[in-house]
Motif scaffolding. Sequence first.
Motif, PDB file in Angstrom:
ATOM      1  N   ASP A 115       0.337 -12.127  -2.915  1.00 15.61           N
ATOM      2  CA  ASP A 115       0.460 -11.471  -4.216  1.00 15.61           C
ATOM      3  C   ASP A 115      -0.710 -10.559  -4.562  1.00 15.61           C
ATOM      4  O   ASP A 115      -0.531  -9.378  -4.838  1.00 15.61           O
ATOM      5  CB  ASP A 115       0.621 -12.554  -5.296  1.00 15.61           C
ATOM      6  CG  ASP A 115       0.647 -11.957  -6.686  1.00 15.61           C
ATOM      7  OD1 ASP A 115       1.677 -11.372  -7.039  1.00 15.61           O
ATOM      8  OD2 ASP A 115      -0.380 -12.059  -7.402  1.00 15.61           O
ATOM      9  N   TRP A 116      -1.910 -11.100  -4.572  1.00  9.08           N
ATOM     10  CA  TRP A 116      -3.064 -10.340  -5.058  1.00  9.08           C
ATOM     11  C   TRP A 116      -3.372  -9.117  -4.190  1.00  9.08           C
ATOM     12  O   TRP A 116      -3.489  -8.008  -4.735  1.00  9.08           O
ATOM     13  CB  TRP A 116      -4.258 -11.278  -5.184  1.00  9.08           C
ATOM     14  CG  TRP A 116      -5.466 -10.663  -5.841  1.00  9.08           C
ATOM     15  CD1 TRP A 116      -6.718 -10.594  -5.316  1.00  9.08           C
ATOM     16  CD2 TRP A 116      -5.549 -10.039  -7.124  1.00  9.08           C
ATOM     17  NE1 TRP A 116      -7.569  -9.976  -6.186  1.00  9.08           N
ATOM     18  CE2 TRP A 116      -6.867  -9.616  -7.313  1.00  9.08           C
ATOM     19  CE3 TRP A 116      -4.617  -9.789  -8.121  1.00  9.08           C
ATOM     20  CZ2 TRP A 116      -7.304  -8.959  -8.454  1.00  9.08           C
ATOM     21  CZ3 TRP A 116      -5.045  -9.130  -9.264  1.00  9.08           C
ATOM     22  CH2 TRP A 116      -6.379  -8.727  -9.421  1.00  9.08           C
ATOM     23  N   PRO A 117      -3.494  -9.240  -2.870  1.00 11.77           N
ATOM     24  CA  PRO A 117      -3.747  -8.047  -2.062  1.00 11.77           C
ATOM     25  C   PRO A 117      -2.645  -6.992  -2.204  1.00 11.77           C
ATOM     26  O   PRO A 117      -2.919  -5.792  -2.227  1.00 11.77           O
ATOM     27  CB  PRO A 117      -3.815  -8.582  -0.630  1.00 11.77           C
ATOM     28  CG  PRO A 117      -4.205 -10.005  -0.791  1.00 11.77           C
ATOM     29  CD  PRO A 117      -3.547 -10.464  -2.060  1.00 11.77           C
ATOM     30  N   GLU A 123      -7.814  -0.264   3.904  1.00 13.11           N
ATOM     31  CA  GLU A 123      -7.360  -1.588   4.309  1.00 13.11           C
ATOM     32  C   GLU A 123      -7.720  -2.559   3.190  1.00 13.11           C
ATOM     33  O   GLU A 123      -8.866  -2.598   2.739  1.00 13.11           O
ATOM     34  CB  GLU A 123      -8.023  -2.025   5.615  1.00 13.11           C
ATOM     35  CG  GLU A 123      -7.618  -1.198   6.830  1.00 13.11           C
ATOM     36  CD  GLU A 123      -6.185  -1.444   7.284  1.00 13.11           C
ATOM     37  OE1 GLU A 123      -5.539  -2.401   6.809  1.00 13.11           O
ATOM     38  OE2 GLU A 123      -5.705  -0.663   8.129  1.00 13.11           O
ATOM     39  N   VAL A 124      -6.715  -3.301   2.723  1.00 14.92           N
ATOM     40  CA  VAL A 124      -6.929  -4.300   1.682  1.00 14.92           C
ATOM     41  C   VAL A 124      -6.848  -5.669   2.350  1.00 14.92           C
ATOM     42  O   VAL A 124      -5.831  -6.008   2.959  1.00 14.92           O
ATOM     43  CB  VAL A 124      -5.883  -4.177   0.553  1.00 14.92           C
ATOM     44  CG1 VAL A 124      -6.124  -5.244  -0.511  1.00 14.92           C
ATOM     45  CG2 VAL A 124      -5.931  -2.778  -0.070  1.00 14.92           C
ATOM     46  N   GLN A 160     -10.845 -10.692  -3.048  1.00 16.77           N
ATOM     47  CA  GLN A 160     -11.496 -11.967  -3.362  1.00 16.77           C
ATOM     48  C   GLN A 160     -12.935 -11.752  -3.822  1.00 16.77           C
ATOM     49  O   GLN A 160     -13.370 -12.306  -4.823  1.00 16.77           O
ATOM     50  CB  GLN A 160     -11.452 -12.896  -2.159  1.00 16.77           C
ATOM     51  CG  GLN A 160     -11.928 -14.292  -2.482  1.00 16.77           C
ATOM     52  CD  GLN A 160     -11.639 -15.266  -1.354  1.00 16.77           C
ATOM     53  OE1 GLN A 160     -11.346 -14.880  -0.234  1.00 16.77           O
ATOM     54  NE2 GLN A 160     -11.703 -16.540  -1.671  1.00 16.77           N
ATOM     55  N   ALA A 161     -13.685 -10.918  -3.101  1.00 21.14           N
ATOM     56  CA  ALA A 161     -15.075 -10.637  -3.470  1.00 21.14           C
ATOM     57  C   ALA A 161     -15.177  -9.520  -4.511  1.00 21.14           C
ATOM     58  O   ALA A 161     -16.243  -9.292  -5.067  1.00 21.14           O
ATOM     59  CB  ALA A 161     -15.878 -10.247  -2.231  1.00 21.14           C
ATOM     60  N   ALA A 202     -19.715  -2.920  -5.582  1.00 23.47           N
ATOM     61  CA  ALA A 202     -19.300  -4.084  -6.370  1.00 23.47           C
ATOM     62  C   ALA A 202     -18.523  -3.607  -7.594  1.00 23.47           C
ATOM     63  O   ALA A 202     -18.394  -2.404  -7.843  1.00 23.47           O
ATOM     64  CB  ALA A 202     -20.528  -4.878  -6.791  1.00 23.47           C
ATOM     65  N   ALA A 203     -18.020  -4.556  -8.364  1.00 24.76           N
ATOM     66  CA  ALA A 203     -17.169  -4.259  -9.515  1.00 24.76           C
ATOM     67  C   ALA A 203     -17.818  -3.290 -10.507  1.00 24.76           C
ATOM     68  O   ALA A 203     -17.124  -2.479 -11.128  1.00 24.76           O
ATOM     69  CB  ALA A 203     -16.779  -5.550 -10.223  1.00 24.76           C
TER      70      ALA A 203
END
Length: 180
Positions: A35-37, A108-109, A140-141, A157-158
């Motif tokens: 789901d998430w990827p 690439e995810v 995830q990261a 990063a975010a």
Amino acid sequence: MVATRITVDQFEATCGDERVELIDGVIVPMPPASDWPTSVTAAITAMLWHHVHSRRLGRVYSAEAGFVLFPDRDTVLAPDVAFVRTERMPQGEARWHFPRLAPDLAVEVLSPSDRAADMQAKVAMYQEAGVPLIWVVDPQAQTVTVSALGQEPRVLAAADTLDGGEVLPEFQVAVAELFA
């Protein structure tokens, strides 16, 4: 047991709708993503498509597209998302076949089923083929590793901003937005 080797032409004629890649003549299964990827991949595809389409920069490809990266090597990779500039896009009859070129951007995810060594090998193949920009997105990261030709990879990063560099002029998005 020795794997049966096939050519790009044989692969293209027989792979159908299966999620597989061809690496040096050997078919490699691609398990479905979770789901998430998949959601992250859809978000990236939409953002890129909007940017590229509104500026007529080229074509954005989804994970179903296979790219023949090398003229002399039986390898077909299917990045989760890819971009090819207008002047390099396949035309005419070539549009009904795997593009015989390396994309300008390969994304690439990472999925839980992805092994680090396999992803490193895939990134190395993209680099060997001359892909100018590669993004490896880790939901995830919540990071994006950016590999631009001739530069050291950067991990964003975010709180950082992802941009398209010379490949996608004016494209910018907060990394956190990819995972929103």
